[in-house]
Design a protein around this motif. Structure first.
Motif, PDB file in Angstrom:
ATOM      1  N   UNK A 143      37.629  74.703 -11.720  1.00 25.85           N
ATOM      2  CA  UNK A 143      38.929  74.406 -10.885  1.00 25.85           C
ATOM      3  C   UNK A 143      39.723  73.480 -11.914  1.00 25.85           C
ATOM      4  N   UNK A 144      40.968  73.914 -11.952  1.00 28.15           N
ATOM      5  CA  UNK A 144      41.899  73.222 -12.880  1.00 28.15           C
ATOM      6  C   UNK A 144      42.198  71.952 -12.352  1.00 28.15           C
ATOM      7  N   UNK A 145      42.664  70.922 -13.416  1.00 24.82           N
ATOM      8  CA  UNK A 145      42.998  69.619 -12.689  1.00 24.82           C
ATOM      9  C   UNK A 145      44.115  69.697 -11.975  1.00 24.82           C
ATOM     10  N   UNK A 146      45.336  70.541 -12.257  1.00 23.06           N
ATOM     11  CA  UNK A 146      46.246  70.962 -11.417  1.00 23.06           C
ATOM     12  C   UNK A 146      46.129  71.147  -9.841  1.00 23.06           C
ATOM     13  N   UNK A 147      45.192  72.078  -9.862  1.00 19.92           N
ATOM     14  CA  UNK A 147      44.734  72.485  -8.495  1.00 19.92           C
ATOM     15  C   UNK A 147      44.130  71.431  -7.833  1.00 19.92           C
ATOM     16  N   UNK A 148      43.233  70.572  -8.432  1.00 20.60           N
ATOM     17  CA  UNK A 148      42.423  69.520  -7.885  1.00 20.60           C
ATOM     18  C   UNK A 148      43.558  68.470  -7.434  1.00 20.60           C
ATOM     19  N   UNK A 149      44.499  68.341  -8.111  1.00 28.92           N
ATOM     20  CA  UNK A 149      45.568  67.242  -8.062  1.00 28.92           C
ATOM     21  C   UNK A 149      46.272  67.717  -6.378  1.00 28.92           C
ATOM     22  N   UNK A 150      46.842  68.791  -6.380  1.00 30.04           N
ATOM     23  CA  UNK A 150      47.429  69.850  -5.488  1.00 30.04           C
ATOM     24  C   UNK A 150      46.554  69.361  -4.070  1.00 30.04           C
ATOM     25  N   UNK A 151      45.203  69.740  -4.367  1.00 29.02           N
ATOM     26  CA  UNK A 151      44.198  69.677  -3.112  1.00 29.02           C
ATOM     27  C   UNK A 151      44.150  68.194  -2.684  1.00 29.02           C
ATOM     28  N   UNK A 152      44.250  67.022  -3.494  1.00 29.49           N
ATOM     29  CA  UNK A 152      44.257  65.965  -3.189  1.00 29.49           C
ATOM     30  C   UNK A 152      45.682  65.323  -2.633  1.00 29.49           C
ATOM     31  N   UNK A 153      46.650  65.847  -2.749  1.00 29.54           N
ATOM     32  CA  UNK A 153      47.959  65.524  -2.377  1.00 29.54           C
ATOM     33  C   UNK A 153      48.027  66.135  -0.813  1.00 29.54           C
ATOM     34  N   UNK A 154      47.507  67.562  -0.648  1.00 30.29           N
ATOM     35  CA  UNK A 154      47.361  68.003   0.679  1.00 30.29           C
ATOM     36  C   UNK A 154      46.436  67.219   1.554  1.00 30.29           C
ATOM     37  N   UNK A 155      45.235  66.944   1.026  1.00 29.92           N
ATOM     38  CA  UNK A 155      44.451  66.042   1.930  1.00 29.92           C
ATOM     39  C   UNK A 155      45.139  64.636   2.232  1.00 29.92           C
ATOM     40  N   UNK A 156      45.908  64.142   1.250  1.00 30.24           N
ATOM     41  CA  UNK A 156      46.429  62.804   1.823  1.00 30.24           C
ATOM     42  C   UNK A 156      47.681  62.986   2.807  1.00 30.24           C
ATOM     43  N   UNK A 157      48.388  64.160   2.675  1.00 31.23           N
ATOM     44  CA  UNK A 157      49.378  64.661   3.680  1.00 31.23           C
ATOM     45  C   UNK A 157      48.878  64.829   5.079  1.00 31.23           C
ATOM     46  N   UNK A 158      47.828  65.418   4.954  1.00 30.62           N
ATOM     47  CA  UNK A 158      46.974  65.820   6.438  1.00 30.62           C
ATOM     48  C   UNK A 158      46.545  64.583   7.037  1.00 30.62           C
ATOM     49  N   UNK A 159      45.970  63.523   6.230  1.00 30.46           N
ATOM     50  CA  UNK A 159      45.558  62.416   6.723  1.00 30.46           C
ATOM     51  C   UNK A 159      46.855  61.585   7.294  1.00 30.46           C
ATOM     52  N   UNK A 160      47.993  61.514   6.654  1.00 35.56           N
ATOM     53  CA  UNK A 160      49.208  60.911   6.872  1.00 35.56           C
ATOM     54  C   UNK A 160      49.722  61.321   8.151  1.00 35.56           C
ATOM     55  N   UNK A 161      49.838  62.624   8.246  1.00 31.48           N
ATOM     56  CA  UNK A 161      50.149  63.490   9.447  1.00 31.48           C
ATOM     57  C   UNK A 161      49.260  63.281  10.661  1.00 31.48           C
ATOM     58  N   UNK A 162      47.941  63.380  10.529  1.00 28.96           N
ATOM     59  CA  UNK A 162      47.136  62.915  11.567  1.00 28.96           C
ATOM     60  C   UNK A 162      47.047  61.532  11.964  1.00 28.96           C
ATOM     61  N   UNK A 163      47.320  60.488  11.051  1.00 29.60           N
ATOM     62  CA  UNK A 163      47.672  59.074  11.661  1.00 29.60           C
ATOM     63  C   UNK A 163      48.936  59.020  12.429  1.00 29.60           C
ATOM     64  N   UNK A 164      49.720  59.836  12.105  1.00 30.88           N
ATOM     65  CA  UNK A 164      51.320  59.855  12.781  1.00 30.88           C
ATOM     66  C   UNK A 164      51.039  60.476  14.046  1.00 30.88           C
ATOM     67  N   UNK A 165      50.241  61.568  14.192  1.00 32.19           N
ATOM     68  CA  UNK A 165      50.259  61.944  15.440  1.00 32.19           C
ATOM     69  C   UNK A 165      49.327  60.983  16.439  1.00 32.19           C
ATOM     70  N   UNK A 166      48.259  60.512  15.859  1.00 29.19           N
ATOM     71  CA  UNK A 166      47.553  59.624  16.833  1.00 29.19           C
ATOM     72  C   UNK A 166      48.218  58.433  17.364  1.00 29.19           C
ATOM     73  N   UNK A 167      48.964  57.962  16.383  1.00 30.31           N
ATOM     74  CA  UNK A 167      50.335  56.831  16.792  1.00 30.31           C
ATOM     75  C   UNK A 167      51.095  57.351  18.006  1.00 30.31           C
TER      76      UNK A 167
END
Length: 77
Positions: A1-25
């Protein structure tokens, strides 16, 4: 897996967590608002019941009080 792909997956996971926290609040805010609405509804129902009992014992009192309240309210222009 390329570094670019890993970075994109990390960004997506962070966005998912941010949106989950927003939904919970937002869900917590909605729950609090529903609770407050239930309190106000219960209070309103109790007042309506009291008004009905008073009106049944003293017919015409409701109209008299309503008129007095309207007369005492500040005039809006």
């Amino acid at each position: 897996m390329s570094d670019e792909l890993r970075a994109e997956l990390t960004r997506q996971k962070q966005e998912i967590l941010r949106l989950r926290d927003l939904l919970i609040s937002k869900d917590a805010e909605l729950g609090a608002a529903k609770g407050r609405l239930a309190e106000l509804d219960e209070r309103s129902q109790r007042l309506a019941n009291v008004a009905t009992r008073v009106e049944s014992r003293l017919p015409g009192l409701g109209k008299l009080i309503g008129t007095a309240v309207r007369l005492l309210r500040p005039q809006r222009r």
